[in-house]
Scaffold this motif. Structure first.
Motif, short mmCIF file in Angstrom:
data_model
loop_
_atom_site.label_atom_id
_atom_site.label_comp_id
_atom_site.label_asym_id
_atom_site.label_seq_id
_atom_site.Cartn_x
_atom_site.Cartn_y
_atom_site.Cartn_z
N GLU A 219 0.82 -1.21 0.00
CA GLU A 219 0.00 0.00 0.00
C GLU A 219 0.86 1.26 0.00
O GLU A 219 0.51 2.27 -0.62
N ALA A 220 1.98 1.19 0.71
CA ALA A 220 2.87 2.36 0.79
C ALA A 220 3.58 2.61 -0.54
O ALA A 220 3.91 3.74 -0.87
N LEU A 221 3.81 1.54 -1.31
CA LEU A 221 4.49 1.69 -2.59
C LEU A 221 3.56 2.38 -3.59
O LEU A 221 2.34 2.32 -3.44
N PRO A 222 4.14 3.00 -4.61
CA PRO A 222 3.29 3.77 -5.55
C PRO A 222 2.31 2.91 -6.36
O PRO A 222 1.31 3.43 -6.85
N GLY A 223 2.62 1.63 -6.53
CA GLY A 223 1.70 0.76 -7.27
C GLY A 223 1.70 0.98 -8.76
O GLY A 223 0.72 0.68 -9.45
N ILE A 224 2.82 1.51 -9.29
CA ILE A 224 2.86 1.76 -10.73
C ILE A 224 3.58 0.66 -11.48
O ILE A 224 3.65 0.68 -12.70
N ASP A 225 4.13 -0.32 -10.75
CA ASP A 225 4.81 -1.47 -11.36
C ASP A 225 5.83 -1.05 -12.42
O ASP A 225 5.88 -1.61 -13.51
N CYS A 226 6.64 -0.05 -12.09
CA CYS A 226 7.58 0.46 -13.09
C CYS A 226 8.77 -0.46 -13.26
O CYS A 226 9.40 -0.50 -14.31
N GLY A 227 9.09 -1.24 -12.22
CA GLY A 227 10.19 -2.19 -12.35
C GLY A 227 11.56 -1.60 -12.07
O GLY A 227 12.57 -2.27 -12.22
N ALA A 228 11.61 -0.33 -11.64
CA ALA A 228 12.90 0.31 -11.40
C ALA A 228 13.65 -0.34 -10.24
O ALA A 228 14.86 -0.24 -10.15
N CYS A 229 12.91 -1.04 -9.35
CA CYS A 229 13.55 -1.67 -8.20
C CYS A 229 14.22 -2.98 -8.59
O CYS A 229 15.02 -3.53 -7.84
N GLY A 230 13.91 -3.47 -9.77
CA GLY A 230 14.50 -4.73 -10.20
C GLY A 230 13.55 -5.90 -10.08
O GLY A 230 13.87 -7.02 -10.48
N TYR A 231 12.37 -5.67 -9.51
CA TYR A 231 11.37 -6.73 -9.44
C TYR A 231 10.27 -6.44 -10.47
O TYR A 231 10.11 -5.30 -10.89
N PRO A 232 9.52 -7.49 -10.85
CA PRO A 232 8.53 -7.28 -11.91
C PRO A 232 7.46 -6.27 -11.55
O PRO A 232 6.93 -5.59 -12.43
N GLY A 233 7.14 -6.15 -10.27
CA GLY A 233 6.09 -5.20 -9.93
C GLY A 233 6.15 -4.86 -8.46
O GLY A 233 6.99 -5.38 -7.72
N CYS A 234 5.26 -3.96 -8.04
CA CYS A 234 5.29 -3.51 -6.66
C CYS A 234 5.02 -4.65 -5.68
O CYS A 234 5.57 -4.66 -4.59
N HIS A 235 4.18 -5.62 -6.09
CA HIS A 235 3.87 -6.70 -5.17
C HIS A 235 5.11 -7.51 -4.82
O HIS A 235 5.41 -7.76 -3.66
N GLN A 236 5.86 -7.90 -5.86
CA GLN A 236 7.07 -8.68 -5.64
C GLN A 236 8.09 -7.89 -4.83
O GLN A 236 8.79 -8.43 -3.99
N CYS A 237 8.15 -6.59 -5.12
CA CYS A 237 9.06 -5.72 -4.38
C CYS A 237 8.68 -5.75 -2.90
O CYS A 237 9.53 -5.92 -2.04
N ALA A 238 7.38 -5.62 -2.62
CA ALA A 238 6.90 -5.62 -1.24
C ALA A 238 7.25 -6.93 -0.55
O ALA A 238 7.72 -6.96 0.58
N VAL A 239 7.02 -8.04 -1.27
CA VAL A 239 7.31 -9.36 -0.71
C VAL A 239 8.78 -9.45 -0.32
O VAL A 239 9.14 -9.90 0.77
N ASN A 240 9.66 -8.97 -1.22
CA ASN A 240 11.09 -9.07 -0.96
C ASN A 240 11.55 -8.11 0.12
O ASN A 240 12.49 -8.41 0.86
#
Lengths: 278, 192
Positions: free
Chosen positions: A43-64
């Motif tokens: 919820e805190a993440l922008p939710g735009i799934d831009c992939g700049a973090c290196g993960y496919p989307g915000c969900h995976q980023c959050a999980v990691n």
């Protein structure tokens, strides 16, 4: 006739209830025990799934992030604001210092009247297109072509080409670096600026020496070194025929007025700072 | 022997995807990666087998019992939708990687016409319970087979220099057509 209707309705209702009960039972049995933190971080993440973090989307980023595999400031476009929120949820400290912000900086100062066009171009209206086909239609091989690929690429509507030159809206810019990758001439960089200091930039990107550059552009850095001498100590450095700003060195006591005034080619520009921290 | 014929027929000679051209959406959508194709095949096989078993019972005991056979479409869809929900919950819990990979295609099994076709064919052909179960399982195996072959071909195609106009969906559809032609070679294998 009415008998059939009643039987049909009863049959379907019965079947539906049966399956509803089955699914309801399965739901309790097969419920996924997801860490509630994942949801809060997402919820805190922008939710735009831009992939700049290196993960496919915000969900995976959050999980990691929750697993501890990714740092809380993984989100590039979210910047400090998101990193702080995430860190708070995770109970961690963040790495980036407050009072700093990542902003895209355009290293070219040739507005339309300064661009020395070498010819008419009638192809696809894109910097990458013209760079690939003709190598550019301005004399300077390093300058901005002004067709606005960066404007188109920006996911945050933070960069706009006006009068042949891109201008960055420092408030909207998140420093995600999409424009940096898009620009075929590598004119844009992402810099971490100190919010309490002034925000200046060298509006030139050409490694040509002073004599060569004068023939191509009136506002190109001639590497005279005046900014190094007259500007605040440690703020400027001339390297490879190009003056560069040391952004981490800049603080609130530095005054850039002399440097900006004395630059013989008006290559040092003062930019508006982001209004809010974050 | 007859059960064996039914099985071979639905896997090879009358493959749902390559003979009846049912279930083309997941066939084209999930066949670009071997692992996802296999997972999708297994999930669909599971849904198909259970659909066959459950719809046979519903059709024979409930619909025919009450004389409301015209409800087959509605009730079959209900069965399929519920089963897909079940599979989705199961995968999310036990194989989350596959759940992520299949993504939108998983709930799309609901609208996979091969599953609906299976249930309707079963009724049309008057299969008994065992025949239906074999038919459902075979349909799933056939679907998986088609998906895996397609995924294999597509992973090879990725390396090839395909002419510009054929890239993407074009070459995929052509491949699917050729594959269907190839499967025609199986016709006459079993008396069905």
């Amino acid at each position: 006739m009415s008998g059939t209707v009643i039987i049909s309705a009863a049959t379907m209702t019965g079947l539906s209830l049966l399956f509803a009960a089955l699914l309801g039972f399965a739901h309790t049995k097969l419920k996924v025990e997801e860490d509630p933190k994942v949801e809060r971080v997402e919820e805190a993440l922008p939710g735009i799934d831009c992939g700049a973090c290196g993960y496919p989307g915000c969900h995976q980023c959050a999980v990691n992030i929750v697993k501890g595999k990714a740092p809380p400031d993984s989100c590039v476009p979210g910047g400090d604001e998101v990193a702080e929120k995430v860190a708070e949820i995770m109970g961690l400290d963040i790495g980036t210092e407050p009072g700093k912000k990542l902003v895209a900086v355009v290293h070219c100062g040739a507005t339309e009247e300064f661009k020395q066009r070498t010819g008419e171009y009638e192809g696809v209206e894109s910097c990458r297109g013209i760079e690939l086909t003709t190598g550019g239609n301005i004399k300077c091989e390093y300058g901005c072509l002004g067709y606005g690929d960066c404007e188109e690429a920006c996911p945050f509507d933070a960069i706009h080409v006006t009068n042949g030159l891109p201008e960055v809206d420092p408030d909207k810019c998140t420093g995600c670096g999409v424009c940096v990758e898009t620009c075929p001439r590598d004119i844009i960089t992402v810099e971490e600026i100190n919010l309490d200091g002034e925000f200046v930039a060298v509006a030139c990107n050409s490694p040509d020496d002073g004599v060569t550059i004068r023939k191509k552009c009136e506002v190109g850095c001639v590497a005279c070194g005046l900014c190094e001498k007259l500007g605040p100590e440690g703020a400027f450095e001339v390297q490879d025929n190009l003056s560069q700003v040391h952004y981490p060195e800049i603080d609130e006591e530095m005054d850039f007025e002399t440097a900006i005034d004395k630059c013989p080619v008006d290559c040092i520009v003062s930019l508006s700072k982001p209004t809010e921290e974050g | 022997m007859e059960l064996f014929f039914i099985f071979v027929a639905i896997v090879l000679t009358q493959n749902f995807v390559l003979h009846y051209f049912l279930g083309i959406c997941p066939f084209l959508g999930v066949s670009d990666e071997m692992e996802a194709a296999f997972g999708m095949g297994i999930a669909t096989t599971f849904v198909m087998t259970l659909t066959a078993i459950i719809t046979w019972n519903i059709n024979n005991f409930i619909l025919e019992g009450f004389g409301v056979e015209f409800l087959e479409y509605v009730s079959f869809i209900l069965v399929i939708a519920s089963l897909v929900q079940l599979v989705e919950m199961f995968l999310k819990k036990y194989v989350p990687e596959l759940y992520q990979t299949l993504g939108i295609y998983l709930p799309l099994i609901t609208t996979n016409c091969a599953v609906m076709g299976l249930a309707l064919f079963m009724v049309l052909r008057d299969y008994n319970f065992v025949q239906s179960a074999i038919f459902g399982f075979g349909a799933g195996v056939g679907f998986t087979l088609a998906l895996i072959i397609m995924a294999g071909i597509r992973s090879e195609l990725m390396e090839d220099a395909i002419p510009e106009p054929f890239r993407g969906t074009g070459i995929t559809l052509l491949t699917a057509g050729l594959l269907a032609l190839a499967f025609m070679g199986f016709s006459g294998l079993v008396p069905v």
